[in-house]
Design an enzyme around this catalytic site. Structure first.
Site, PDB file in Angstrom:
ATOM      1  N   ARG A 267      -1.947  -5.839  -8.610  1.00 44.03           N
ATOM      2  CA  ARG A 267      -0.574  -6.914  -8.809  1.00 44.03           C
ATOM      3  C   ARG A 267      -0.616  -7.665  -9.357  1.00 44.03           C
ATOM      4  O   ARG A 267       0.324  -8.192  -9.704  1.00 44.03           O
ATOM      5  CB  ARG A 267      -0.664  -7.413  -6.495  1.00 44.03           C
TER       6      ARG A 267
ATOM      7  N   HIS B  40       0.871  -1.192  -0.248  1.00 42.21           N
ATOM      8  CA  HIS B  40      -0.434  -0.271  -0.149  1.00 42.21           C
ATOM      9  C   HIS B  40       1.003   1.087  -0.072  1.00 42.21           C
ATOM     10  O   HIS B  40       0.938   2.146  -0.426  1.00 42.21           O
ATOM     11  CB  HIS B  40      -0.961   0.015   1.544  1.00 42.21           C
TER      12      HIS B  40
ATOM     13  N   LYS C  84     -18.089  -5.572   8.638  1.00 40.81           N
ATOM     14  CA  LYS C  84     -16.725  -6.528   8.518  1.00 40.81           C
ATOM     15  C   LYS C  84     -15.630  -6.334   9.694  1.00 40.81           C
ATOM     16  O   LYS C  84     -15.920  -4.984   9.453  1.00 40.81           O
ATOM     17  CB  LYS C  84     -16.048  -6.366   7.362  1.00 40.81           C
TER      18      LYS C  84
ATOM     19  N   SER D 287      -2.675  -7.322   2.763  1.00 44.34           N
ATOM     20  CA  SER D 287      -3.429  -7.674   4.619  1.00 44.34           C
ATOM     21  C   SER D 287      -3.543  -8.702   4.863  1.00 44.34           C
ATOM     22  O   SER D 287      -3.046  -9.266   6.178  1.00 44.34           O
ATOM     23  CB  SER D 287      -4.222  -6.562   4.772  1.00 44.34           C
TER      24      SER D 287
END
Ligand code: PNS
Length: 161
Positions: A91, A18, A42, A128
């Site tokens: 990515r 990030h 969440k 993450s």
């Protein structure tokens, strides 16, 4: 003409991947707003205020970066900020399909464009979720997240046992 961009995400927590994208966005846009999604459905590892604090401390060296949270649609946040551009990292090809869908939807519902930065190869495997899993199972996460984030992850897992 000044160009601003929003870098959105869950950032639970911010990783070196990030940070790489935010730093590169900050070098290319006049102003960057890192936007952390508040997702009531969440819980995540870190509460929103902790995520914001970790990001702010991580990007403190970047004068043109601001860190905010948002709830609801990203395009509404962009409109409220007066920004018509989203900047995200890609990515791998596996990211592309979903990112393209979101970009097209955001273009349609909010007239907000998305630009993608290719993640630096050294961080292309990083997420993450993986960092949290490795840390939870006792693996080494050194070098995948900023040192202050590594400390915070360790503290969080020590607390929860
Ligand atoms: O870090 P993430 O979890 O990949 O980030 C995803 C995020 C926050 C960018 C995306 O879920 C989002 O924009 N959520 C806000 C709700 C929204 O606008 N949904 C419609 C997307 S087309």
């Amino acid at each position: 003409m000044s160009v601003s961009a929003v870098c959105p995400g869950s950032f639970d927590p911010i990783t070196n991947g990030h940070l790489d994208v935010v730093e590169r966005a900050a070098a290319r846009f006049d102003h960057v707003v890192v936007a952390v999604l508040v997702n009531p459905g969440k819980a995540g590892l870190f509460p929103i205020d902790d995520r914001l604090d970790l990001i702010r401390r991580t990007v403190g060296h970047l004068d043109n970066v601001q860190v905010e949270s948002f709830e609801g649609l990203l395009v509404d946040f962009c409109r409220a900020q007066g920004i018509g551009l989203i900047c995200k990292g890609l990515r791998a090809v596996s990211d592309f399909e979903y990112e393209l869908q979101m970009a097209q939807m955001n273009q349609r519902i909010g007239d907000v464009e998305t630009v993608f930065l290719s993640t630096s190869p050294e961080w292309s495997y990083l997420s993450s979720s993986l960092v949290k899993e490795v840390a939870r199972l006792g693996g080494r996460i050194e070098g995948t997240v900023p040192p202050l984030v590594e400390q915070a992850i360790r503290a969080q897992f020590d607390r929860s046992g």
